[in-house]
Write an enzyme that holds these catalytic residues in place. Structure first.
Site, PDB file in Angstrom:
ATOM      1  N   PHE A 244       0.808  -1.228   0.000  1.00  0.00           N
ATOM      2  CA  PHE A 244       0.000   0.000   0.000  1.00  0.00           C
ATOM      3  C   PHE A 244       0.837   1.272   0.000  1.00  0.00           C
ATOM      4  O   PHE A 244       0.364   2.321   0.409  1.00  0.00           O
ATOM      5  CB  PHE A 244      -0.985  -0.004   1.188  1.00  0.00           C
ATOM      6  CG  PHE A 244      -1.705  -1.311   1.370  1.00  0.00           C
ATOM      7  CD1 PHE A 244      -2.526  -1.805   0.377  1.00  0.00           C
ATOM      8  CD2 PHE A 244      -1.549  -2.059   2.535  1.00  0.00           C
ATOM      9  CE1 PHE A 244      -3.177  -3.018   0.534  1.00  0.00           C
ATOM     10  CE2 PHE A 244      -2.202  -3.279   2.697  1.00  0.00           C
ATOM     11  CZ  PHE A 244      -3.018  -3.764   1.689  1.00  0.00           C
ATOM     12  N   GLY A 471      -0.056  -8.310  -3.854  1.00  0.00           N
ATOM     13  CA  GLY A 471      -1.339  -8.925  -3.542  1.00  0.00           C
ATOM     14  C   GLY A 471      -2.350  -8.746  -4.664  1.00  0.00           C
ATOM     15  O   GLY A 471      -3.393  -9.367  -4.682  1.00  0.00           O
ATOM     16  N   PRO A 627     -10.974  -9.335 -15.238  1.00  0.00           N
ATOM     17  CA  PRO A 627     -12.105  -8.791 -14.472  1.00  0.00           C
ATOM     18  C   PRO A 627     -12.173  -9.331 -13.040  1.00  0.00           C
ATOM     19  O   PRO A 627     -12.723  -8.663 -12.162  1.00  0.00           O
ATOM     20  CB  PRO A 627     -13.331  -9.250 -15.279  1.00  0.00           C
ATOM     21  CG  PRO A 627     -12.821  -9.447 -16.670  1.00  0.00           C
ATOM     22  CD  PRO A 627     -11.406  -9.942 -16.510  1.00  0.00           C
ATOM     23  N   THR A 629      -9.466 -10.095 -10.934  1.00  0.00           N
ATOM     24  CA  THR A 629      -8.534  -9.376 -10.058  1.00  0.00           C
ATOM     25  C   THR A 629      -8.915  -7.890  -9.987  1.00  0.00           C
ATOM     26  O   THR A 629      -8.743  -7.249  -8.950  1.00  0.00           O
ATOM     27  CB  THR A 629      -7.078  -9.539 -10.542  1.00  0.00           C
ATOM     28  OG1 THR A 629      -7.002  -9.229 -11.935  1.00  0.00           O
ATOM     29  CG2 THR A 629      -6.579 -10.954 -10.322  1.00  0.00           C
ATOM     30  N   GLN A 633      -9.657  -5.861  -6.593  1.00  0.00           N
ATOM     31  CA  GLN A 633      -8.964  -4.620  -6.230  1.00  0.00           C
ATOM     32  C   GLN A 633      -9.960  -3.519  -5.894  1.00  0.00           C
ATOM     33  O   GLN A 633      -9.783  -2.766  -4.933  1.00  0.00           O
ATOM     34  CB  GLN A 633      -8.124  -4.123  -7.416  1.00  0.00           C
ATOM     35  CG  GLN A 633      -6.873  -4.910  -7.684  1.00  0.00           C
ATOM     36  CD  GLN A 633      -5.703  -4.234  -7.015  1.00  0.00           C
ATOM     37  OE1 GLN A 633      -5.658  -4.137  -5.791  1.00  0.00           O
ATOM     38  NE2 GLN A 633      -4.754  -3.773  -7.779  1.00  0.00           N
ATOM     39  N   LYS A 696      -5.431   1.608 -17.926  1.00  0.00           N
ATOM     40  CA  LYS A 696      -5.268   2.790 -17.066  1.00  0.00           C
ATOM     41  C   LYS A 696      -4.767   2.445 -15.669  1.00  0.00           C
ATOM     42  O   LYS A 696      -4.121   3.257 -15.017  1.00  0.00           O
ATOM     43  CB  LYS A 696      -6.593   3.532 -16.948  1.00  0.00           C
ATOM     44  CG  LYS A 696      -6.951   4.357 -18.194  1.00  0.00           C
ATOM     45  CD  LYS A 696      -8.183   5.171 -17.943  1.00  0.00           C
ATOM     46  CE  LYS A 696      -8.494   6.118 -19.091  1.00  0.00           C
ATOM     47  NZ  LYS A 696      -9.772   6.813 -18.877  1.00  0.00           N
ATOM     48  N   GLY A 697      -5.086   1.268 -15.173  1.00  0.00           N
ATOM     49  CA  GLY A 697      -4.677   0.936 -13.805  1.00  0.00           C
ATOM     50  C   GLY A 697      -5.757   1.325 -12.826  1.00  0.00           C
ATOM     51  O   GLY A 697      -6.420   2.356 -12.982  1.00  0.00           O
ATOM     52  N   GLU A 700      -5.449   1.922  -7.143  1.00  0.00           N
ATOM     53  CA  GLU A 700      -5.692   2.998  -6.180  1.00  0.00           C
ATOM     54  C   GLU A 700      -6.942   3.794  -6.526  1.00  0.00           C
ATOM     55  O   GLU A 700      -7.109   4.922  -6.083  1.00  0.00           O
ATOM     56  CB  GLU A 700      -4.460   3.911  -6.119  1.00  0.00           C
ATOM     57  CG  GLU A 700      -3.298   3.222  -5.454  1.00  0.00           C
ATOM     58  CD  GLU A 700      -1.974   3.881  -5.763  1.00  0.00           C
ATOM     59  OE1 GLU A 700      -1.531   4.685  -4.949  1.00  0.00           O
ATOM     60  OE2 GLU A 700      -1.373   3.581  -6.817  1.00  0.00           O
TER      61      GLU A 700
HETATM   62 MO1  MOS Z   1       1.132   3.149  -3.907  1.00  0.00          MO
HETATM   63  S1  MOS Z   1       0.724   4.482  -2.385  1.00  0.00           S
HETATM   64  O1  MOS Z   1       1.409   4.270  -5.153  1.00  0.00           O
HETATM   65  O2  MOS Z   1       2.608   2.461  -3.430  1.00  0.00           O
END
Ligand code: MOS
Length: 733
Positions: A244, A471, A627, A629, A633, A696-697, A700
């Site tokens: 994280f 993860g 789809p 994973t 997320q 795009k990812g 987060e």
């Molecule tokens: Mo993540 S906070 O960009 O490692």
């Protein structure tokens, strides 16, 4: 197909299970501290118990008398360590002297034949301090406020305040306006896997087993600290039990473990405690916001003024920076913002999942809800009216933007139209019911990546790149990339990651892994296909014939993906530990993944307990490689968002500048019983501008905006607007 493995829509890959799923759930997957080392000794760190001051004396007599103790390092006897550039958690050199900069600073490193002996000895160290009063929190006497733009000028990550036109004049002129202050607390990553390091020397060669979000960065940094050739350092980090952002930068523990191993001539294993993890790495900085929005009578925004303050350390200028994401979010014809860093006697913060977006979008999306209410507009329609196809501040168009599509799909699945807008109007028995929504966003960034792909004549393949499985399932997804571009069935690609002997992959941060590895794998695969005389994937018969023509059994090619705004020669920098991120400034487009999150809250009419029985999030993030994973997320992200809204906060004792809940008993996070239904909708989106993989990812994305959606729903349920996270019962009574 199931909820966890959604059927793929257009521009999505197959929702295959993780290739390492069985290994992980049966304990076969090896995390760094699981790697066995013969003759390993064990380490335990001694941390300061004052927040500011000096060590006057350390008496280690009793500690050295503990049976099994092998070595004790303090600032008095620590071998030379070079100071380090690059991604380190703090610029303070490990065991550098007697000065204490923050509570829980590493001041000693004990090695023994057993973990218990090392711990016992560390507890028997007697430290005498000259204590000074630390400044721990915003508004404490002695904190030092600086302008973020000024202190980051000329650094590798300069932060500029977005500015467009005269926002304050527009605000003064606006027909309708809102003006409010928001606050978010310190948070700690609290990955289940602790901060561990095992160091083992073979002559002048060092092997480190340690969880890392960037093995090439760790290799370069530790080599520099030790003053040795990086080629002599081997980092292994195949699986991480969560990171994280907390395992991206290099902490002092690594070089200290390596030094200890050298001193005693044995491998040394360090597993820090949960409590120590709160101060030896970083945290999410506490923030404060002042937001003002002005609109016309019919709800068109005329100005945004969003100032931010974040709490940092005295020793380092690390800061997440300003409100760029907020400023890009809607059609803001005038923007004003000033970002500040307030420096206190605390350990330096670091990246934590969507570092600026989580606090900034809590403030903005709460403010948008407040504004919609003032205008008596539906909050979805208010956002639609102010939707934009460009970032007004930079003028750059969005590469793609499916925000309103996400709102429409999520609103429909949620049943938003049933909502009676009046606060406190909905009730079920003893529970007040509230609906809220908010925007999720995350900027699309990439990191340069080198990937080696080998195609065998029998249709098997291998992909090698030092990516990191924090993860998210990157090993699975890299295999899917290669299968996709080589035209192979799923499951035919063996993937190797997390090792500094592989070609360097991207730092596992900034949600860049899927896009960056996919782009490099695509380039390598295209070269292989070209060698086979094809531009597209072949049938098995064609492939065998092509291999026979070439007289080879396998073909290996290397794909070198240079992230936008980087130069090809910067690829060499990857080996030296420079992550080579794409710079938003250098990008031709404004690039974001988007989502719309809707939550229902129940607030008990008498006790004011808050429950979140259901959430719906719809997300668009370019190509979705898996789809399953992706779903996982995003669901995890939204659950973390509930955590931000209702649970998580690192509590600090302002007198001692010490964390008070540095354990998983008192640092609150949601348990299963706190989470009801979580419905994730993947909205198909094609964006070929962002990178070769069109990805795009979203690692987060899911946890951005959720806290605002919950706060907005709590307002709808109760008529109380909570602007200070986490939302607590006492604020609602
Ligand atoms: Mo993540 S906070 O960009 O490692």
């Amino acid at each position: 197909m199931s909820a966890a493995a959604p059927a793929p829509g257009p521009n999505m890959g197959q929702p295959i299970p993780r290739v390492d799923a069985v290994a992980k759930v049966t304990g076969q997957a090896r995390y760094a501290s699981d790697v066995p080392h013969a003759r390993a000794a064990y380490a335990f760190m001694l941390l300061s118990t004052v927040g500011r001051g000096r060590i006057v004396a350390i008496d280690d007599t009793a500690a050295r008398a503990v049976p099994g103790v092998l070595d004790i390092m303090t600032h008095a006897n620590r071998p030379s360590v070079q100071s380090m550039q690059g991604m380190q958690i703090t610029s303070v050199v490990p065991l550098d002297g007697s000065e204490i900069h923050h509570d829980g600073q590493i001041i000693g490193f004990v090695t023994a034949t057993t973990y218990e002996a090392a711990r016992e000895a560390a507890y028997r160290m007697v430290v005498r301090y000259d204590r000074q009063q630390p400044s721990a929190v915003f508004d404490a006497p002695g904190v030092d406020q600086q302008l973020t733009a000024e202190i980051t000028k000329g650094t590798p990550m300069p932060k500029e305040d977005p500015k467009l036109a005269d926002a304050d004049a527009e605000l003064a002129r606006s027909a309708v306006s809102m003006d409010a202050h928001y606050a978010t607390p310190t948070q700690h990553h609290n990955a289940i896997e602790l901060f561990t390091t095992t160091a083992s020397w073979n002559g002048d060669e060092l092997t480190i087993d340690g969880p890392s979000q960037f093995v090439f960065g760790l290799r370069a940094g530790v080599a520099q600290q030790l003053g040795i050739d990086p080629a002599k350092v081997h980092i292994r980090s195949e699986y991480l039990g969560g990171a994280f952002g907390g395992k991206g930068s290099i902490t002092h523990r690594t070089v200290l473990t390596a030094l200890a191993a050298k001193r005693i001539g044995r491998p040394v294993k360090l597993v820090s405690t949960r409590d120590q993890g709160f101060t030896i790495s970083g945290n999410r900085a506490e923030t404060r916001h002042h937001v003002r929005i002005g609109t016309t009578q019919d709800g068109r925004i005329t100005a945004l003024h969003h100032d931010i303050w974040e709490l940092g350390s005295r020793t380092d200028s690390y800061c997440n920076g300003g409100v760029d994401a907020a400023a890009a979010m809607y059609a803001f014809p005038a923007v004003q913002s000033t970002a500040h860093l307030v420096r206190a006697d605390r350990n330096t913060p670091t990246f934590m999942r969507s570092p600026p977006e989580v606090p900034v979008m809590f403030a903005l999306e709460s403010a948008m809800d407040e504004m919609a209410e003032k205008l008596s507009m539906d909050p979805v329609e208010f956002r639609r009216l102010n939707d934009t196809d460009k970032d007004w501040v930079t003028g750059k168009p969005y590469s793609s933007r499916s925000l309103m599509k996400c709102y429409d799909e999520a609103a429909s699945a949620f049943g938003w139209s049933r909502s009676d807008a009046k606060p406190g109007s909905m009730r079920r028995g003893d529970w007040l019911v509230g609906y809220g929504c908010a925007t999720a966003c995350y900027p699309t960034q990439m990191g340069s990546c080198i990937a080696r792909v080998t195609l065998m004549e029998d249709g098997h393949a291998r992909g090698d790149t030092a990516a990191h499985d924090v993860g998210q399932g990157v090993k699975t997804v890299i295999g899917q990339h290669a299968a996709h571009y080589l035209g192979l069935p799923e499951g035919s690609v063996e993937v190797h990651i997390g090792d500094s002997t592989l070609p360097p992959g991207p730092l596992a941060g900034g949600s860049i892994s899927t896009a960056s590895t996919g782009s490099a794998i695509k380039l390598a695969s295209e070269k292989i296909l070209a060698r086979l005389g094809n531009s597209v994937a072949t049938t098995p018969e064609e492939r065998r014939a092509a291999f026979a023509r070439l007289g080879v059994r396998e073909i290996t090619e290397v794909g070198e993906y240079v992230a936008e705004g980087n130069k090809p020669e910067q690829l060499a920098g990857l080996y030296k530990g420079f992550p080579a991120f794409s710079a938003a400034k250098a990008q031709a487009h404004t690039q974001f993944a988007f989502g719309a999150e809707f939550v229902e809250v129940h607030v008990h009419a008498r006790t004011r307990e808050v429950r979140v029985p259901r959430m719906v999030g719809a997300f668009a993030a370019g190509r979705i490689v898996n789809p399953r994973t992706a779903h996982s997320q995003l669901m995890g992200g939204m659950i973390w968002g509930v955590s931000s809204a209702l649970h998580e906060s690192t509590e600090i004792d302002p007198r001692r500048a010490a964390y008070m809940n540095s354990n998983l008993g008192e640092y609150l996070i949601p348990v299963n019983a706190d989470i009801g239904e979580v419905d994730i909708i993947l909205v198909p989106e094609v964006d070929n501008k962002v990178n070769p993989a069109g990805v795009k990812g979203l690692g987060e994305l899911g946890n951005v905006g959720t806290a605002a959606a919950v706060a907005n729903a709590v307002y709808h349920a109760t008529g109380k607007r909570i602007r200070d996270l986490p939302i607590r019962i006492e604020q609602l009574i």
